[in-house]
Design a protein around this motif. Structure first.
Motif, PDB file in Angstrom:
ATOM      1  N   VAL A 238       0.866  -1.177   0.000  1.00 23.25           N
ATOM      2  CA  VAL A 238       0.000   0.000   0.000  1.00 23.25           C
ATOM      3  C   VAL A 238       0.906   1.233   0.000  1.00 23.25           C
ATOM      4  N   PHE A 239       0.364   2.353  -0.475  1.00 23.99           N
ATOM      5  CA  PHE A 239       1.084   3.613  -0.441  1.00 23.99           C
ATOM      6  C   PHE A 239       0.571   4.429   0.739  1.00 23.99           C
TER       7      PHE A 239
ATOM      8  N   LYS B  87       4.002  13.106   0.606  1.00 21.92           N
ATOM      9  CA  LYS B  87       4.689  12.109  -0.206  1.00 21.92           C
ATOM     10  C   LYS B  87       4.068  10.730   0.015  1.00 21.92           C
ATOM     11  N   ALA B  88       4.097   9.920  -1.038  1.00 23.10           N
ATOM     12  CA  ALA B  88       3.587   8.550  -0.961  1.00 23.10           C
ATOM     13  C   ALA B  88       4.766   7.596  -0.792  1.00 23.10           C
ATOM     14  N   GLU B  89       4.740   6.824   0.268  1.00 27.22           N
ATOM     15  CA  GLU B  89       5.790   5.850   0.526  1.00 27.22           C
ATOM     16  C   GLU B  89       5.214   4.442   0.416  1.00 27.22           C
ATOM     17  N   ARG B  90       5.887   3.617  -0.349  1.00 25.04           N
ATOM     18  CA  ARG B  90       5.415   2.249  -0.568  1.00 25.04           C
ATOM     19  C   ARG B  90       5.740   1.390   0.640  1.00 25.04           C
TER      20      ARG B  90
ATOM     21  N   VAL C 211      -3.409   5.449   0.329  1.00 28.00           N
ATOM     22  CA  VAL C 211      -3.989   5.869  -0.945  1.00 28.00           C
ATOM     23  C   VAL C 211      -4.979   4.808  -1.400  1.00 28.00           C
ATOM     24  N   THR C 212      -6.190   5.231  -1.760  1.00 26.32           N
ATOM     25  CA  THR C 212      -7.226   4.292  -2.196  1.00 26.32           C
ATOM     26  C   THR C 212      -7.430   4.296  -3.707  1.00 26.32           C
TER      27      THR C 212
ATOM     28  N   GLY D  29       8.103   7.777  -2.935  1.00 26.40           N
ATOM     29  CA  GLY D  29       8.557   9.152  -2.830  1.00 26.40           C
ATOM     30  C   GLY D  29       7.808  10.135  -3.700  1.00 26.40           C
ATOM     31  N   SER D  30       6.802   9.701  -4.442  1.00 29.13           N
ATOM     32  CA  SER D  30       6.042  10.615  -5.299  1.00 29.13           C
ATOM     33  C   SER D  30       5.279  11.630  -4.461  1.00 29.13           C
TER      34      SER D  30
END
Length: 366
Positions: free
Chosen positions: A291-292, A307-310, A336-337, A346-347
């Motif tokens: 998940v992010f 930031k989105a981290e995996r 994030v859904t 990192g986006s």
């Protein structure tokens, strides 16, 4: 000429090197794109796991009504789809021949009874022997048995409902000659339905007689039928490792019908609260499900950015659009859904809209 060629080629190579340098510098200094996503919060939920199964419904009593004797259909006393009570006469076969034989047998019975009574009277005066009386008694019993047999044959020419229920489509007509075993109509008792299904032997310890069972059908979407476990097969199928189970469901309104396929859910005892997220938040991959997670961080200009981290997660059971996360994230993490396809670790992200329904389903953080 050599000097000119050197100048020309040097200029070309120099221009190419300069162009590559500028391209690298442009991509190095280009700002990262911001991806619009929707989010939901991972929460702690009182998760009630279920044992799923697929079963088939059957009536508590159901039979194809047929006659035991052959004959012509003399009368039909029911309509297709009619509700009948036990003992209601459905079809009467012609009994003219049997009634004639019965009257003849009854006359012979009366004569045999008179002969026996006379022999019994004469025996007291020693006019006849005991053997004669015994012969008269045997003849009387034979005539009685013959009359009883004819009465039984005549009774079998009357086809009646063996229990209360609803009839199906009529299969015979007036004047038709029916054979023994030929179906007259189908009769089903719809007051109580049975559902036969199988569960794995590993779930055998979770089952018990009288345990609550929930059932849904395609015929009545959204309607949950409540029932109880009625019987558990003592023998485990050695080939499949499955155990046969039968559940009972009240059916006073007659919505359930024999032959329907049903989805069964048997609730397991609830355990400790677990972390859950919407199922749409999980990105499935051969290298591991993930998940992010959206986290706040400081940007180059000092402003706070998202930031989105995996995060690699271990999944558990799923139910009602939610999935259990056994490890990888904590309660309260924002996941994030939608929009994960455009993301990488990192986006930068911007919240386009949160999903309040999924957030509510995930439960409040405790």
């Amino acid at each position: 000429m050599l000097a000119g060629s050197a100048i020309v080629f040097g200029g070309v190579f120099g221009f190419v090197a300069f162009k590559n340098h500028m391209i690298k510098q442009f991509f190095a200094t280009m700002p990262k794109p911001v991806v619009a996503v929707t989010i939901a919060k991972a929460g702690l939920t009182e998760w009630r796991a279920v044992v799923p199964a697929v079963g088939t419904l059957q009536a508590v009593n159901g039979v194809d009504i047929s006659g035991a004797m052959s004959g012509l259909v003399k009368s039909i006393a029911f309509e297709s789809g009619q509700d009948v009570r036990k003992g209601h006469v459905l079809v009467q076969l012609d009994t003219d021949v049997e009634m004639g034989d019965l009257r003849s047998a009854q006359a012979e019975l009366a004569l045999a009874r008179t002969s026996y009574d006379r022999s019994a009277t004469l025996l007291r005066s020693n006019t006849v022997s005991v053997a004669a009386l015994e012969k008269a008694e045997a003849e009387l019993k034979v005539r009685q048995a013959k009359v009883a047999g004819l009465q039984a044959q005549i009774a079998k020419k009357t086809i009646a409902a063996p229990f209360d229920g609803r009839l199906g489509v009529r299969k015979v007509d007036l004047g038709q000659y029916v054979q023994p075993g030929q179906m007259v109509a189908n009769l089903q008792d719809l007051s109580l339905m049975l559902c036969d299904f199988s569960v794995s032997q590993k779930d055998l310890g979770l089952l018990g007689i009288g345990q609550a069972v929930r059932m849904t059908t395609d015929a009545w979407p959204g309607v949950v039928f409540e029932g109880t476990v009625a019987a558990i097969e003592p023998l485990v199928d050695a080939k499949t490792g499955m155990v046969s189970v039968q559940a009972r469901f009240p059916n006073a309104d007659g919505n359930l019908r024999p032959g329907m396929f049903a989805r069964i859910e048997i609730e397991r005892p609830s355990g400790a609260p677990v972390v859950t997220v919407p199922a749409s938040a999980v990105a499935y991959n051969l290298h591991g499900d993930a998940v992010f997670v959206v986290r706040e961080d400081a940007g180059p200009d000092g402003k706070t950015v998202s930031k989105a981290e995996r995060a690699v997660v271990q999944l558990g059971e799923r139910k009602d659009g939610m999935v259990v996360i056994r490890s990888g994230i904590s309660p309260g993490d924002v996941v994030v859904t939608s929009g994960q396809v455009k993301l990488e670790h990192g986006s930068l992200v911007s919240v386009a809209a949160s999903d309040p329904l999924k957030t509510a389903a995930a439960g409040a953080v405790r």
